[in-house]
Each structure stands twice: as structure tokens, then as C-alpha cells.
Design a protein around this motif. Structure first.
Motif, PDB file in Angstrom:
ATOM      1  N   ASP A  34       0.821  -1.209   0.000  1.00 37.84           N
ATOM      2  CA  ASP A  34       0.000   0.000   0.000  1.00 37.84           C
ATOM      3  C   ASP A  34       0.857   1.264   0.000  1.00 37.84           C
ATOM      4  OD1 ASP A  34      -2.025  -1.844   0.239  1.00 37.84           O
ATOM      5  OD2 ASP A  34      -2.313  -1.527   2.378  1.00 37.84           O
ATOM      6  N   ILE A 279      -6.322  -4.909  -3.052  1.00 37.35           N
ATOM      7  CA  ILE A 279      -5.741  -3.614  -3.418  1.00 37.35           C
ATOM      8  C   ILE A 279      -6.782  -2.557  -3.758  1.00 37.35           C
ATOM      9  CG2 ILE A 279      -3.585  -4.624  -4.244  1.00 37.35           C
ATOM     10  CD1 ILE A 279      -4.727  -4.243  -7.125  1.00 37.35           C
ATOM     11  N   ALA A 280      -8.039  -2.946  -3.994  1.00 41.63           N
ATOM     12  CA  ALA A 280      -9.050  -1.965  -4.387  1.00 41.63           C
ATOM     13  C   ALA A 280     -10.430  -2.481  -4.022  1.00 41.63           C
ATOM     14  CB  ALA A 280      -8.972  -1.679  -5.891  1.00 41.63           C
ATOM     15  N   VAL A 281     -11.329  -1.544  -3.758  1.00 38.49           N
ATOM     16  CA  VAL A 281     -12.712  -1.856  -3.416  1.00 38.49           C
ATOM     17  C   VAL A 281     -13.623  -0.975  -4.265  1.00 38.49           C
ATOM     18  CG1 VAL A 281     -14.480  -1.733  -1.615  1.00 38.49           C
ATOM     19  CG2 VAL A 281     -12.197  -2.595  -1.061  1.00 38.49           C
ATOM     20  N   GLU A 282     -14.652  -1.584  -4.803  1.00 41.85           N
ATOM     21  CA  GLU A 282     -15.668  -0.834  -5.553  1.00 41.85           C
ATOM     22  C   GLU A 282     -16.960  -0.838  -4.745  1.00 41.85           C
ATOM     23  OE1 GLU A 282     -18.055  -0.929  -9.859  1.00 41.85           O
ATOM     24  OE2 GLU A 282     -16.479  -2.410  -9.422  1.00 41.85           O
ATOM     25  N   VAL A 291     -14.223  -6.557  -4.583  1.00 43.23           N
ATOM     26  CA  VAL A 291     -12.866  -6.351  -4.079  1.00 43.23           C
ATOM     27  C   VAL A 291     -11.905  -6.900  -5.119  1.00 43.23           C
ATOM     28  CG1 VAL A 291     -11.163  -7.060  -2.350  1.00 43.23           C
ATOM     29  CG2 VAL A 291     -13.462  -6.386  -1.630  1.00 43.23           C
ATOM     30  N   ASP A 311     -13.948  -8.090   6.750  1.00 49.90           N
ATOM     31  CA  ASP A 311     -12.606  -7.520   6.843  1.00 49.90           C
ATOM     32  C   ASP A 311     -11.893  -8.150   8.032  1.00 49.90           C
ATOM     33  OD1 ASP A 311     -10.326  -5.955   7.224  1.00 49.90           O
ATOM     34  OD2 ASP A 311     -11.293  -4.150   6.451  1.00 49.90           O
ATOM     35  N   THR A 317      -8.321  -2.815   6.197  1.00 52.72           N
ATOM     36  CA  THR A 317      -8.026  -2.341   4.840  1.00 52.72           C
ATOM     37  C   THR A 317      -9.270  -2.270   3.975  1.00 52.72           C
ATOM     38  OG1 THR A 317      -5.805  -3.274   4.995  1.00 52.72           O
ATOM     39  CG2 THR A 317      -6.630  -2.775   2.791  1.00 52.72           C
ATOM     40  N   ILE A 318     -10.114  -3.288   4.011  1.00 53.75           N
ATOM     41  CA  ILE A 318     -11.307  -3.301   3.171  1.00 53.75           C
ATOM     42  C   ILE A 318     -12.252  -2.191   3.601  1.00 53.75           C
ATOM     43  CG2 ILE A 318     -13.235  -4.699   2.329  1.00 53.75           C
ATOM     44  CD1 ILE A 318     -10.357  -5.573   1.503  1.00 53.75           C
ATOM     45  N   PHE A 320     -11.453   0.586   5.128  1.00 57.52           N
ATOM     46  CA  PHE A 320     -10.844   1.870   4.763  1.00 57.52           C
ATOM     47  C   PHE A 320     -11.064   2.173   3.289  1.00 57.52           C
ATOM     48  CE2 PHE A 320      -7.082   4.009   2.975  1.00 57.52           C
ATOM     49  CZ  PHE A 320      -7.192   5.239   3.615  1.00 57.52           C
ATOM     50  N   LEU A 321     -10.800   1.194   2.423  1.00 63.91           N
ATOM     51  CA  LEU A 321     -10.954   1.411   0.991  1.00 63.91           C
ATOM     52  C   LEU A 321     -12.409   1.639   0.606  1.00 63.91           C
ATOM     53  CD1 LEU A 321      -8.456  -1.286  -0.376  1.00 63.91           C
ATOM     54  CD2 LEU A 321      -8.130   1.202  -0.352  1.00 63.91           C
TER      55      LEU A 321
END
Length: 612
Positions: A34, A279-282, A291, A311, A317-318, A320-321
Motif C-alpha cells: 500500500d 488492493i481496491a474496493v468498488e 474487491v 474484513d 483495509t477493506i 478503509f478502501l
């Protein structure tokens, strides 16, 4: 690949170090993706150079290439001298002249020289020169001198995807009932429980082994007590994979990683995605839609869709994203009426441990001199042969943004202190035949983000054993809040590397289910040290048998979400009695399970007490 630059075509190739086919003695370190954009290879040799990492590459054309290596002098925060993480690059049989990894003060593209490629298929080798944690992120070859990849993380990410032919959106999509991100004890129990209750589950873990802090990579034993009222069924599951031996910083076999792997492998409804990092969440509105995860060696990306996510990353992390509400640091005493909280809120957190031990070689064993900004002497040195949880760093730093520095300081003090004991301590007979046997390079983190739920557990709940109608798992551990060791502070003010604690014993108490789902992301559960608690309350819930029980509750609630096509919050509002029945029964097997997993260092009183 070929791309245009300044009106001419330059041939170039980008090689990610973590993708090397033969890692040799180098290790893949993904902890800081990150922060710096990707994993890297590190030569963790404890002062002895490790075996070369090698791989085959195919150049786009023959010719002379200029070579740049993305690397980092990891001791630069503490000294301006040349760093210890030195390594070299071989292209075919030619070792390039540059010594890499010992200069600069940040991750950067270091010139490595130039090489003439006459055979388009060539072997690359990373040659460790010291065994002291040299690190290589990527290697870039270009026929145009001075044409460097970008350093800005966003631009570098786009550059990587272009060079490595990674599509902007993952080509592979997986769909599950529940996606659990994080393969520690909490994530394992969440995935297995949901699977046993009819959910199709993806378990995503960014390391090759399961167990998180309890794995052989970090080596923290399982703490806490299981199978307690009001839901005595919770925790029995941990008997199926928990280790029988106690203690931190023991040899790897003590943590029985193979039992954890077999435990998950037996679950037909769980698919484990090892070595993948989220690395990314929509999101859409207040819900997570998908994810995206990336393999820490190949760079392959997969998109996971599900109606529910959990999470279990520890760092939240999830959440937060996804934009979930969270806290980090210590709340003020006034905000929740906590006597143990500071008068003024601050950013202090419990730190991360780099554990280690030495072994008796039964003959004289040397160790290189290691002095990089931290000075040890007869008075301030730690005259010990191993270090466990107390070797804790980073309490005064940001546990997310500064995490690489936190881990590196842990390595720095271990090597520096050991060097003094071996080379400079006047009476060092106890150390002459000893060598470092193991030093963790994956740091054991205790605290970072705490995702906020419909209820925030606080000290008053613990002191008064407050009744909650949605009482779920029970905690038995003391209020165990680490702080810089005062004796260590005398010698290393502001740069402490040891922690102390004061165990405030408690009466076992049950935590509300409402602490296990996000208050503003409708389909997000959490289990582990990132649940909805204050800093003070975290001191009792963060041990791993307790977090495993959290995972069980999440798995049960997820099965009810599937059954009724509803949300975590609605389980509390409309299906609480059914959840209570599941929690009382538990998800663990009842037959053929050893009876050695129930207790581990009880840290509670057998009678209630009020804090004076």
C-alpha cells in the motif's frame, strides 16, 4: 515491449523482482504494498549472504541497454552512511558494476550500469553481498539512457500495468456468498463457520501460510480462553487446528502451520486464494460491490463479487478502501468516560514486534559488525539470547504510513544489539558460540485502524460486565495495553524498541454482536483487532483465541444474511434469537478433537471487580 519516447522508439523491459522464478534465499515481502505499490524481494540472511535469486527474461531486441533498479537503503532513517543491504545484478554471466541498495533515503530508481544483449533470452540474477536485508522491487532495461520509470505511485502503477500488459480491470471475476479478506485466526474461523452453514466462501490471504500472527512467520502463541458462557459453543472450532505448545518466538514447528492449512483444505465450501492481497474496493451507495486482489508474485488480478464481505485484515483495509468509519489512536478520557484513557486524545498505538532467537552452535560463531545509527554499549545493551513480544517498535509512529520504518527499526535494533554482544561486550562468553537462529521479517502488529460498528465497546462495558442482549463471544484477557518500556526509554528516548504493560485483570465479559459489522457500510463484517472498540477495550479482545470466536460469530451471521437475504444489521434487528441459538451451539466439531486447546494463560479474575 516497445513504446514511443521523444519521437523515437526505445526498446525496454520491466521485470518485477517478486516474479523471479527461482527466489533462491530471497523472500517476498508484501507488507508494504500500500505504501510503495508492489511487493519486493529481500535478502533476509541474518548477516550471511543468501543464495542468488534468478529468472529467465526475453529482451525485445538485441542491443545495449541502460539498467535501473528500484531499491531502498533501509537504514537511511537512522544514518547517512552507506547502508548494509548491498547487492548486485548479474545479466547473463556479467555482474554489473554498481553496488545496489546502499544509497539514498527513499525508494528510487538506482542506475546499475549498461549491458549489451546479444542473446535475447537471458538469465537475471540478484546477488546478495551481505545478508542484511537488501531489497529489490523491480529492474528496468531501456535502450534510451536516462529514460526512467516514474516514481509517483499513481503514475508508477499505470506504468507497471502498461509494461506488464495488466488490464485496467481484472479479466477474471469470481462470485461467492461471502468473501473473507485476511487469513489469520479470525478469518479462518469466519470462513470455515460460514462454509459449514451453507455459504460458498472465498478466503483471501496475502501470505503463503495461514494464521497471521500465530503463523511460523511471526510466532505469537494463541492467547485467550474459549468455550465460555453465555455461548459455550464458541471457540471449540479452534481445537481443530490450534497448536499444543505454548510460547512466543519458538521454532517454526511449534506453531503447526500444516494443521491450519489442512483445516481450511477440508472445508469443501471454502476456496483459499493464498498469496493474494486486496488492493481496491468498488462500492455502490453504502455497499461493497467488489474487491480486487493481486497475486504478490505474479501480479495477476482477480475481482471478487459477493453480497457480503468480512474484513479480517487487522488493518481494516477493506473498510478503509470502502469508506467505512474508523478510528486510530487513543480516545480522550472524557469521550467514553474511560479511566485508563489519556486526558487528551492522541495518536499513540500499541506497536509491532520483530521477534528473534539465537541458537548454540557448540563452536565459535562470528557475526559481522553492524552499526547504523543506533549505538549499543556495556550499559544499554540487552544481554539476552532471544527476544519475544517485548521487542516492540512503532508506538509513536503511524502503524499504516510508517509501517516499513517500524519493521525496519525492529530489524535494526536486533542486528545492532547482537553485533555488540558478539563483537564488543567485554564479558561475552555466553555469546561466543551462539548464532542468530531466526529473526522475523514479517512484523507482528497489534493495533492500527478500528472500524466502527453500531456499538463501540468501551472500558465501562468491561469494568461493569454490562449485559447486552446481543452478547456474542466472551473475552477473558486482561486489559493489556502496551507502552514504551521506561527503562528502555532512559537509554533510547523517543526510539524505544521494547514495550511494557500492566495487566489489569477483569471478569470475563461478552461483547455485543453490533461490534462486528460496520455502521455505515451495509454489507461489511469485521473480525480481529479491527473491530468496533476503543483503544482501551482493544487491550482485552485482540488475542487470537478471542478473535477466532469473533470469526465464528461473523460466519454464523453471514449464513443468516444468506438465508434471509438481509444485512448484518438486520440480523441483529430481526434474527437475533436465531443467531443466539447458533452461537450457543458453536460451529466446531464435537468428536475427535483434542482437549488441550481450551486455556492459555488465563488473565481474568474469578470474581467481578470494579476499577478503583
Amino acid at each position: 515491449m516497445l513504446f514511443c519516447c521523444s519521437g523515437t522508439y526505445a526498446a525496454d523491459i520491466l521485470v518485477e523482482a517478486e516474479s523471479f522464478s527461482n527466489k533462491g534465499g530471497w523472500v517476498v515481502d508484501q507488507q508494504f504494498m500500500d505504501l510503495m505499490g508492489s511487493p519486493y524481494l529481500m535478502a533476509h540472511g541474518l548477516g550471511t549472504p543468501v543464495a542468488d535469486a534468478t529468472t529467465e527474461v526475453t529482451f525485445p531486441e538485441k542491443g545495449t541497454y541502460h539498467v535501473y533498479v528500484r531499491t531502498f537503503n533501509w537504514t537511511s532513517p537512522w544514518t547517512t552512511q552507506e547502508g548494509p543491504g548491498r547487492f548486485a545484478l548479474k545479466v547473463g554471466n556479467k555482474k554489473l558494476p554498481a553496488v545496489l541498495g546502499s544509497q539514498g533515503s527513499e525508494w528510487y530508481w538506482q542506475p546499475a550500469g549498461k549491458v549489451t544483449i546479444s542473446q535475447m533470452q537471458t538469465t537475471l540474477s540478484l546477488v546478495d553481498l551481505t545478508g542484511f536485508n537488501g531489497r529489490c522491487d523491480a529492474i528496468y532495461f531501456t535502450t534510451e539512457e536516462g529514460q526512467l520509470p516514474p516514481s509517483d505511485l499513481a503514475a508508477l502503477e499505470a506504468f507497471r500495468k502498461k509494461m506488464l500488459h495488466i488490464p485496467a480491470r481484472p479479466m477474471q471475476t469470481e462470485t461467492y456468498d461471502l468473501v473473507v479478506v485476511g487469513g489469520g485466526i479470525a478469518g479462518m474461523c469466519a470462513a470455515a463457520t460460514a462454509a459449514r452453514m451453507g455459504c460458498n466462501v472465498a478466503l483471501i490471504n496475502d501470505r503463503p501460510v495461514l494464521g497471521g500472527n500465530n503463523s511460523a512467520e511471526i510466532r505469537v502463541h494463541l492467547g485467550g480462553t474459549i468455550e465460555m458462557e453465555p455461548n459455550p459453543g464458541l471457540g471449540r472450532m479452534i481445537r481443530e487446528f490450534g497448536h499444543a505448545r505454548q510460547g512466543n518466538a519458538n521454532p517454526a514447528e511449534a506453531y503447526e502451520d500444516e494443521k491450519k492449512e489442512a483445516f481450511i483444505a477440508r472445508e469443501e465450501n471454502v476456496t483459499l486464494f493464498a498469496n493474494y492481497r486486496a488492493i481496491a474496493v468498488e462500492t455502490s451507495g453504502n455497499k461493497i460491490v467488489s474487491v480486487t486482489v493481486r497475486h504478490i508474485e505474479t501480479g495477476e488480478e482477480i475481482l471478487f463479487q459477493a453480497p457480503l464481505f468480512s474484513d479480517c485484515t487487522g488493518d481494516g483495509t477493506i473498510g478503509f478502501l470502502a469508506g467505512a468509519d474508523y478510528r486510530m489512536g487513543r480516545e480522550s478520557r472524557e469521550e467514553f468516560g474511560e479511566e485508563l484513557a489519556p486526558e487528551v486524545a492522541d495518536d499513540l498505538t500499541m506497536g509491532s514486534s520483530v521477534q528473534w532467537y539465537s541458537i548454540d552452535t557448540r563452536k565459535k560463531a562470528g557475526f559481522p559488525r553492524f552499526r547504523y545509527g543506533i549505538e549499543f554499549n556495556e550499559v544499554n545493551s540487552e544481554k539476552v539470547t532471544m527476544g519475544e513480544w517485548k521487542w516492540e517498535t512503532g508506538m509513536n509512529l503511524d502503524p499504516i504510513r510508517d509501517f516499513e520504518r517500524i519493521r525496519d527499526y525492529g530489524l535494526l535494533v536486533v542486528f545492532s544489539n547482537w553485533s555488540f554482544l558478539k563483537n564488543d561486550l567485554k564479558d561475552n562468553d555466553a555469546y561466543k558460540n551462539r548464532a542468530l537462529g531466526w529473526v522475523a521479517y514479517v512484523a507482528g502488529k497489534r493495533e492500527s485502524r478500528r472500524l466502527l460498528g453500531d456499538y463501540i465497546l468501551k472500558q465501562d462495558d468491561i469494568d461493569k460486565n454490562v449485559f447486552h442482549e446481543d452478547a456474542s463471544f466472551s473475552a477473558s484477557w486482561s486489559i493489556d495495553l502496551h507502552f514504551p518500556d521506561p527503562d528502555n526509554s532512559v537509554h533510547f528516548p523517543g526510539q524505544e524498541f521494547k514495550a511494557a504493560t500492566r495487566h489489569i485483570y477483569i471478569y470475563p465479559y461478552a461483547i455485543p454482536y453490533r461490534c462486528l459489522y460496520s455502521r455505515n457500510i451495509d454489507n461489511l463484517f469485521m473480525a480481529g483487532r479491527d473491530i468496533s472498540v476503543t483503544h482501551v477495550a482493544l487491550g482485552t479482545v485482540r488475542v487470537m483465541r478471542t478473535t477466532g470466536m469473533m470469526g465464528e460469530v461473523v460466519g454464523m451471521a453471514a449464513s443468516l444474511c444468506k438465508k434471509y437475504d438481509t444485512t448484518p444489521r438486520r440480523v441483529y434487528q430481526a434474527h437475533l434469537q436465531e443467531l443466539k441459538a447458533l452461537m450457543k451451539e458453536g460451529a466446531g466439531k464435537k468428536e475427535g478433537i483434542p482437549d488441550n486447546q481450551r486455556f492459555n494463560e488465563q488473565r481474568f479474575l474469578d470474581t467481578p471487580r470494579a476499577l478503583k
